[in-house]
Design a protein around this motif. Structure first.
Motif, PDB file in Angstrom:
ATOM      1  N   ALA A  89       0.817  -1.218   0.000  1.00  0.00           N
ATOM      2  CA  ALA A  89       0.000   0.000   0.000  1.00  0.00           C
ATOM      3  C   ALA A  89       0.848   1.265   0.000  1.00  0.00           C
ATOM      4  CB  ALA A  89      -0.926  -0.001   1.215  1.00  0.00           C
ATOM      5  N   GLU A  90       2.193   1.080  -0.036  1.00  0.00           N
ATOM      6  CA  GLU A  90       3.144   2.201  -0.026  1.00  0.00           C
ATOM      7  C   GLU A  90       2.940   3.071   1.212  1.00  0.00           C
ATOM      8  OE1 GLU A  90       2.754   4.194  -3.772  1.00  0.00           O
ATOM      9  OE2 GLU A  90       3.775   2.589  -4.865  1.00  0.00           O
ATOM     10  N   LEU A  91       2.761   2.386   2.338  1.00  0.00           N
ATOM     11  CA  LEU A  91       2.587   3.070   3.618  1.00  0.00           C
ATOM     12  C   LEU A  91       3.729   2.695   4.565  1.00  0.00           C
ATOM     13  CD1 LEU A  91      -1.224   2.379   4.158  1.00  0.00           C
ATOM     14  CD2 LEU A  91      -0.196   4.561   3.477  1.00  0.00           C
ATOM     15  N   GLU A  92       4.044   3.607   5.454  1.00  0.00           N
ATOM     16  CA  GLU A  92       5.061   3.321   6.466  1.00  0.00           C
ATOM     17  C   GLU A  92       4.465   2.433   7.553  1.00  0.00           C
ATOM     18  OE1 GLU A  92       8.094   5.698   9.523  1.00  0.00           O
ATOM     19  OE2 GLU A  92       6.504   6.779   8.466  1.00  0.00           O
ATOM     20  N   PHE A  93       5.217   1.399   7.941  1.00  0.00           N
ATOM     21  CA  PHE A  93       4.746   0.507   9.000  1.00  0.00           C
ATOM     22  C   PHE A  93       4.674   1.287  10.311  1.00  0.00           C
ATOM     23  CE2 PHE A  93       5.035  -2.970  12.087  1.00  0.00           C
ATOM     24  CZ  PHE A  93       4.107  -3.858  11.554  1.00  0.00           C
ATOM     25  N   PRO A  94       3.655   1.018  11.153  1.00  0.00           N
ATOM     26  CA  PRO A  94       3.517   1.749  12.422  1.00  0.00           C
ATOM     27  C   PRO A  94       4.819   1.749  13.232  1.00  0.00           C
ATOM     28  CG  PRO A  94       1.623   0.336  12.058  1.00  0.00           C
ATOM     29  CD  PRO A  94       2.594   0.011  10.973  1.00  0.00           C
ATOM     30  N   ARG A  95       5.206   2.918  13.675  1.00  0.00           N
ATOM     31  CA  ARG A  95       6.493   3.057  14.362  1.00  0.00           C
ATOM     32  C   ARG A  95       6.462   2.534  15.795  1.00  0.00           C
ATOM     33  NH1 ARG A  95       9.292   8.893  12.876  1.00  0.00           N
ATOM     34  NH2 ARG A  95       9.502   8.548  10.611  1.00  0.00           N
ATOM     35  N   TYR A  96       5.362   2.718  16.477  1.00  0.00           N
ATOM     36  CA  TYR A  96       5.331   2.376  17.900  1.00  0.00           C
ATOM     37  C   TYR A  96       4.154   1.442  18.216  1.00  0.00           C
ATOM     38  CZ  TYR A  96       8.319   6.479  17.801  1.00  0.00           C
ATOM     39  OH  TYR A  96       9.307   7.371  17.496  1.00  0.00           O
ATOM     40  N   PRO A  97       4.149   0.254  17.621  1.00  0.00           N
ATOM     41  CA  PRO A  97       3.044  -0.668  17.901  1.00  0.00           C
ATOM     42  C   PRO A  97       3.224  -1.348  19.255  1.00  0.00           C
ATOM     43  CG  PRO A  97       4.645  -1.734  16.500  1.00  0.00           C
ATOM     44  CD  PRO A  97       5.134  -0.316  16.691  1.00  0.00           C
ATOM     45  N   VAL A  98       2.170  -1.963  19.721  1.00  0.00           N
ATOM     46  CA  VAL A  98       2.252  -2.867  20.860  1.00  0.00           C
ATOM     47  C   VAL A  98       2.454  -4.267  20.297  1.00  0.00           C
ATOM     48  CG1 VAL A  98       1.052  -3.825  22.865  1.00  0.00           C
ATOM     49  CG2 VAL A  98       0.719  -1.414  22.222  1.00  0.00           C
ATOM     50  N   GLU A  99       3.465  -4.980  20.770  1.00  0.00           N
ATOM     51  CA  GLU A  99       3.770  -6.305  20.245  1.00  0.00           C
ATOM     52  C   GLU A  99       3.377  -7.387  21.244  1.00  0.00           C
ATOM     53  OE1 GLU A  99       7.765  -6.776  18.932  1.00  0.00           O
ATOM     54  OE2 GLU A  99       7.745  -5.000  17.648  1.00  0.00           O
ATOM     55  N   THR A 100       2.678  -8.406  20.759  1.00  0.00           N
ATOM     56  CA  THR A 100       2.333  -9.546  21.607  1.00  0.00           C
ATOM     57  C   THR A 100       2.019 -10.750  20.730  1.00  0.00           C
ATOM     58  OG1 THR A 100       0.875 -10.392  23.353  1.00  0.00           O
ATOM     59  CG2 THR A 100      -0.124  -8.931  21.723  1.00  0.00           C
ATOM     60  N   ALA A 101       2.335 -11.934  21.244  1.00  0.00           N
ATOM     61  CA  ALA A 101       1.960 -13.183  20.578  1.00  0.00           C
ATOM     62  C   ALA A 101       0.815 -13.863  21.318  1.00  0.00           C
ATOM     63  CB  ALA A 101       3.170 -14.122  20.497  1.00  0.00           C
ATOM     64  N   SER A 102       0.224 -13.182  22.285  1.00  0.00           N
ATOM     65  CA  SER A 102      -0.827 -13.758  23.118  1.00  0.00           C
ATOM     66  C   SER A 102      -2.204 -13.312  22.636  1.00  0.00           C
ATOM     67  CB  SER A 102      -0.636 -13.327  24.579  1.00  0.00           C
ATOM     68  OG  SER A 102      -1.805 -13.565  25.333  1.00  0.00           O
ATOM     69  N   THR A 103      -3.067 -14.273  22.362  1.00  0.00           N
ATOM     70  CA  THR A 103      -4.433 -13.958  21.953  1.00  0.00           C
ATOM     71  C   THR A 103      -5.172 -13.210  23.053  1.00  0.00           C
ATOM     72  OG1 THR A 103      -4.435 -16.040  20.729  1.00  0.00           O
ATOM     73  CG2 THR A 103      -6.557 -14.945  21.018  1.00  0.00           C
ATOM     74  N   PHE A 104      -5.053 -13.693  24.277  1.00  0.00           N
ATOM     75  CA  PHE A 104      -5.761 -13.079  25.396  1.00  0.00           C
ATOM     76  C   PHE A 104      -5.299 -11.636  25.612  1.00  0.00           C
ATOM     77  CE2 PHE A 104      -6.312 -12.126  29.921  1.00  0.00           C
ATOM     78  CZ  PHE A 104      -7.671 -12.382  30.068  1.00  0.00           C
ATOM     79  N   THR A 105      -3.980 -11.429  25.530  1.00  0.00           N
ATOM     80  CA  THR A 105      -3.453 -10.067  25.701  1.00  0.00           C
ATOM     81  C   THR A 105      -3.968  -9.146  24.603  1.00  0.00           C
ATOM     82  OG1 THR A 105      -1.450 -10.896  26.766  1.00  0.00           O
ATOM     83  CG2 THR A 105      -1.354  -8.681  25.833  1.00  0.00           C
ATOM     84  N   LEU A 106      -3.960  -9.643  23.366  1.00  0.00           N
ATOM     85  CA  LEU A 106      -4.430  -8.827  22.242  1.00  0.00           C
ATOM     86  C   LEU A 106      -5.900  -8.440  22.416  1.00  0.00           C
ATOM     87  CD1 LEU A 106      -3.560  -9.331  18.530  1.00  0.00           C
ATOM     88  CD2 LEU A 106      -5.923  -8.948  19.192  1.00  0.00           C
ATOM     89  N   LEU A 107      -6.748  -9.412  22.759  1.00  0.00           N
ATOM     90  CA  LEU A 107      -8.166  -9.115  22.963  1.00  0.00           C
ATOM     91  C   LEU A 107      -8.361  -8.150  24.128  1.00  0.00           C
ATOM     92  CD1 LEU A 107      -9.720 -12.651  22.397  1.00  0.00           C
ATOM     93  CD2 LEU A 107      -9.835 -10.684  20.860  1.00  0.00           C
TER      94      LEU A 107
END
Length: 307
Positions: free
Chosen positions: A223-241
């Motif tokens: 999409a020629e967009l810059e990737f979000p610079r300050y995301p929250v990172e997690t591999a946990s489904t529960f944390t994401l929800l």
């Protein structure tokens, strides 16, 4: 110098490992000896034997009794794992002898959880005495558990392994991805959206170099967009929800099965963003040449029925 594995394996005794666990919990040689039903001189001798076998001191003598040092805590942790494995061995043997199927340990990535839940539910109804352990984690960690024999099946991606040919693939399944948000997100009701419409939202993403993160990065590049610079990172489904519930302005990419599950329960909204790239499929994997137990075969049957 630490002795060789062969030397440790030939000299190590289960009674010694049981003593280490008792010492850790009791802090006293006398109480530990009573707990595992040996004499105190016998406990002293067993502790000396295991320290000699490992070539290291494992406990410090303090005014509070025997306290494990760093090496001691490491050995005790593995002693507990071995004791747990023996308990699982007995449980599984008992189940097989009683015709109940024993015990099954399976690992799964987030996107396959809903389908596995359906399969396990059906299997549990048919085999109520079967013990099932489910471990949700990343593909890298699940393959480590599979290599170590701690799980029998891994539902994940073999491409992340340095030895992808070390596994037999029982089934391959495509995985679609969707962009999701909280039902109160400002764009939750929009009939059409593009990735550009979401650049000002706070993103929750998978950790770097994992397949779903790589797919999202490709979407932003396409999409020629810059990737979000300050995301929250997690591999946990529960944390994401949980994060989506806490802040309605956040968005995330999720496997379609998880997105549908969350939408059915009112936890999130699926956004109409067209995906330009496809995510890598996942597989049901076993160690190469390893046969399936009766319990694993039953789960595989229910998995296919649930699809």
């Amino acid at each position: 110098m630490l002795p060789s594995l062969g030397s440790i394996a030939s000299r190590l005794r289960l009674r010694q490992l049981r003593l280490l666990i008792a010492l850790d919990e009791e802090g006293s040689l006398h109480k530990a000896a009573e707990r595992i039903a040996i004499s105190q001189p016998g406990a002293t001798k067993a502790l000396h034997e295991i320290e000699s076998t490992l070539g290291a001191t494992l406990f410090l003598r303090t005014h509070q009794g025997l306290q494990p040092n760093d090496l001691g805590r490491c050995v005790i942790r593995y002693a507990r794992l071995i004791e747990s494995d023996l308990a699982h061995l007995r449980e599984e043997m008992l189940g097989i002898l009683q015709g109940e199927g024993g015990r099954l340990a399976v690992g799964v990535i987030m996107g396959a959880v809903p389908r596995l839940i359906a399969a396990v539910s059906r299997l549990g109804a048919a085999q109520p005495q079967l013990g099932i352990e489910i471990i949700e984690d990343t593909s890298v960690r699940l393959l480590d558990l599979l290599d170590a024999g701690r799980i029998e099946l891994a539902i994940c991606r073999s491409s992340v392994s340095r030895r992808p040919d070390a596994y037999d693939c029982l089934e391959v399944r495509e995985e679609r991805l969707e962009i999701v948000c909280h039902p109160r997100h400002p764009l939750a009701e929009a009939p059409e959206l593009s990735l550009a419409d979401l650049v000002d939202s706070r993103w929750i993403v998978y950790p770097a170099n994992l397949p779903m993160r790589l797919t999202l990065e490709r979407e932003f590049r396409a999409a020629e967009l810059e990737f979000p610079r300050y995301p929250v990172e997690t591999a946990s489904t529960f944390t994401l929800l949980g994060l989506l519930q806490e802040d309605p302005n956040q968005v995330a990419m999720l496997p379609s099965d998880i997105a549908q599950f969350g939408a059915r329960h009112g936890l999130l909204r699926r956004l109409p963003v067209v995906q330009r790239t496809r995510n890598e499929p996942y597989s049901i994997l076993v160690r190469q040449g390893a046969g399936l137990s009766a319990a694993a075969q039953l789960l595989l049957e229910q998995w296919r029925l649930a699809g």
